[in-house]
Design a protein around this motif. Structure first.
Motif, PDB file in Angstrom:
ATOM      1  N   UNK A 182     -10.106  13.626   4.909  1.00 51.43           N
ATOM      2  CA  UNK A 182      -9.060  12.660   4.587  1.00 51.43           C
ATOM      3  C   UNK A 182      -9.458  11.898   3.329  1.00 51.43           C
ATOM      4  N   UNK A 183      -8.470  11.306   2.625  1.00 44.96           N
ATOM      5  CA  UNK A 183      -8.779  10.539   1.414  1.00 44.96           C
ATOM      6  C   UNK A 183      -9.819   9.452   1.677  1.00 44.96           C
ATOM      7  N   UNK A 240      -7.855  11.802  -7.267  1.00 46.83           N
ATOM      8  CA  UNK A 240      -7.697  12.934  -6.357  1.00 46.83           C
ATOM      9  C   UNK A 240      -8.378  12.661  -5.019  1.00 46.83           C
ATOM     10  N   UNK A 241      -9.517  11.998  -5.042  1.00 47.66           N
ATOM     11  CA  UNK A 241     -10.218  11.666  -3.802  1.00 47.66           C
ATOM     12  C   UNK A 241      -9.433  10.664  -2.960  1.00 47.66           C
ATOM     13  N   UNK A 260       1.104   2.583   1.075  1.00 49.99           N
ATOM     14  CA  UNK A 260       0.035   1.872   1.776  1.00 49.99           C
ATOM     15  C   UNK A 260      -1.147   2.753   2.150  1.00 49.99           C
ATOM     16  N   UNK A 261      -0.907   4.034   2.402  1.00 49.98           N
ATOM     17  CA  UNK A 261      -2.019   4.906   2.795  1.00 49.98           C
ATOM     18  C   UNK A 261      -3.080   4.988   1.696  1.00 49.98           C
ATOM     19  N   UNK A 262      -2.664   4.870   0.439  1.00 52.17           N
ATOM     20  CA  UNK A 262      -3.619   4.917  -0.668  1.00 52.17           C
ATOM     21  C   UNK A 262      -4.500   3.673  -0.638  1.00 52.17           C
ATOM     22  N   UNK A 270     -11.104   1.629   3.018  1.00 53.29           N
ATOM     23  CA  UNK A 270     -12.110   2.261   3.875  1.00 53.29           C
ATOM     24  C   UNK A 270     -13.474   2.339   3.197  1.00 53.29           C
ATOM     25  N   UNK A 271     -13.505   2.250   1.870  1.00 53.76           N
ATOM     26  CA  UNK A 271     -14.780   2.265   1.138  1.00 53.76           C
ATOM     27  C   UNK A 271     -15.017   0.949   0.410  1.00 53.76           C
TER      28      UNK A 271
END
Length: 482
Positions: free
Chosen positions: A186-187, A319-320, A354-356, A362-363
């Motif tokens: 997943x991204x 891309x990541x 929002x998913x981006x 997350x990081x």
């Protein structure tokens, strides 16, 4: 594979390390003799006695060697480093210490990805652990800058800390190269693995140190540059129990609300070509570059960064974290003009779904460090502009109520990679000596409780003879707000 991996010798010497897209070498190329040799491992005598008893906890594979020299003064010839990993990161005139015999362990932890071809292993999560005979009781752990491999810190960091008696451990972070984003389901997962691999290596290295010297390290320090600096920040925020402190050398800032790489790089991709072409619109494009965070006076660095850094960095990290932006295309279209479908020059992070933003979160960093941290950043960094990176992180630390654990030194005239100092010695100041001063300040801070000077800018000396700036970088100067 992009042209970035085919840099000629002069370009490599100038410093190709994207925040990044290293290693700077032709795809698949290896230096002669790069495979580790188990020299002396079978004998277990002399200064390497009981070498056969050393085990890296959790490692799937390890090769142990007894070496007469652990620094690059010896490991280049013995095949226990890879020069391509650290090409372009340090000034040519940087001295190489020697006289550090000891034990080196190369190996890897279990992992399913295969981007790291060092030693012909085709296996990621590779590491190196070096254990000097004359040990000072400490351990230094580093993650690689850019998307380089485990030897990337050997010249800039490893040689020096080994010469001071530290054990040294470094990791490739679990995936490498410009296609690192293919790792993870997943991204954001490829970058998240970087943090996990540093934690994993720190725990394992502490155990190996205890095996070798019959006691655990008295202090464990994290340090690294660029993406390696990001890892230091993350570790001290999330696993402070493993460390006594850290030195962050221009760490990459990931923050869901911005700024981050994806908020300022598209602007330079849009405006730099217009500025470089001159004519109508050039002045406006120049103002846009400055507004994006690229400081006035850094223009002489822009052509090199346009050619080697900005475009590739934007595309592979986008891309990541946002692979849907360009559909099935991987990492976009190189050097595309605005208006080209799915062009990264038109990328607008704020408007992405929002998913981006969740992937970046997350990081992301918080500033909630739990152990002493010293951050260094050059004022002429035009890959990670200081006002969009460490200036912001310093505010985050202060806003989190952790300012007492933090010192921030802005290095006047410093840029992202020190090899560019060789090309512009009259305009740049190398950060390597400043990193060493900061490291010594951290030692005193955690060892004696003597706090370093307040955060301030380290002024570039008005007059400095050839090589003088490589000799020292005292932490002094005029105090400024951090």
């Amino acid at each position: 594979m992009t042209a970035f991996f085919g840099l000629d010798a002069s370009a490599t010497a100038a410093g190709a390390e994207v925040a990044g897209a290293g290693p700077a070498r032709a795809a698949g190329a290896k230096v002669a003799g790069a495979g580790p040799k188990a020299a002396g491992a079978a004998t277990g005598t002399g200064h390497c006695r009981r070498i056969d008893r050393l085990r890296v906890p959790g490692a799937e594979r390890q090769v142990v060697a007894c070496l007469g020299e652990l620094t690059t003064a010896g490991t280049v010839a013995s095949g226990h480093t890879d020069q391509a990993d650290w090409a372009g990161l340090t000034p040519a005139g940087l001295a190489t210490p020697s006289g550090v015999p000891g034990i080196q362990i190369d190996g890897y932890f279990p992992d399913a990805s295969t981007t790291n071809t060092n030693h012909g292993w085709h296996h990621d999560a590779q590491f190196v652990v070096r254990l000097p005979d004359r040990w000072n009781g400490g351990l230094v752990v580093a993650g690689s800058p850019g998307v380089r491999e485990q030897y990337a810190n050997d010249r800039a960091i490893g040689d020096w800390v080994l010469s001071r008696g530290y054990a040294f451990a470094a990791t490739d972070k679990g995936n490498t190269g410009a296609g690192f984003y293919r790792d993870g389901a997943a991204p954001g997962e490829a970058i998240a693995e970087w943090n996990d691999r540093v934690t994993e290596l720190t725990r394992a290295a502490r155990a190996v140190v205890a095996q070798r010297y019959h006691r655990p390290p008295s202090r464990t320090l994290a340090t690294g540059m660029s993406n390696g600096g990001y890892l230091v920040r993350w570790q001290l925020e999330n696993h402070p129990e493993l460390y006594d402190g850290g030195v962050d050398w221009e760490g990459t800032l990931w923050r869901a609300s911005g700024p981050n790489l994806l908020t300022f790089l598209p602007s330079v991709l849009r405006h730099y070509p217009v500025y470089a072409a001159g004519g109508p619109g050039a002045d406006e494009a120049h103002r846009a570059m400055l507004a994006a965070g690229y400081p006035a006076g850094s223009e002489f660095l822009w052509p090199f960064h346009h050619q080697y850094y900005w475009d590739l960095t934007q595309r592979i990290y986008r891309e990541e974290l946002d692979p849907a932006y360009d559909g099935p295309t991987e990492a976009g279209t190189p050097y595309c003009a605005p208006g080209t479908p799915a062009c990264d020059a038109d990328y607008d992070y704020a408007s992405r779904p929002p998913r981006v933003h969740r992937a970046v979160a997350s990081i992301g960093l918080t500033g909630r460090i739990g152990k002493p941290l010293i951050t260094l950043h050059g004022t002429l960094d035009v890959l990670l502009p200081i006002t969009r990176d460490s200036d912001v992180y310093a505010r985050m630390v202060r806003d989190a109520g952790r300012g007492g654990l933090f010192r921030y030194y802005r290095v006047d005239g410093g840029t992202h990679v020190d090899s560019l100092y060789d090309a512009f010695p009259d305009r740049l100041r190398p950060l390597t000596p400043c990193h060493r001063s900061a490291f010594r300040a951290l030692e005193t801070w955690i060892g004696r409780g003597s706090e370093p000077p307040p955060s301030h800018t380290l002024a570039r000396p008005a007059e400095a003879g050839p090589g003088a700036l490589l000799a020292d970088c005292p932490i002094g100067g005029t105090k400024t707000r951090s």
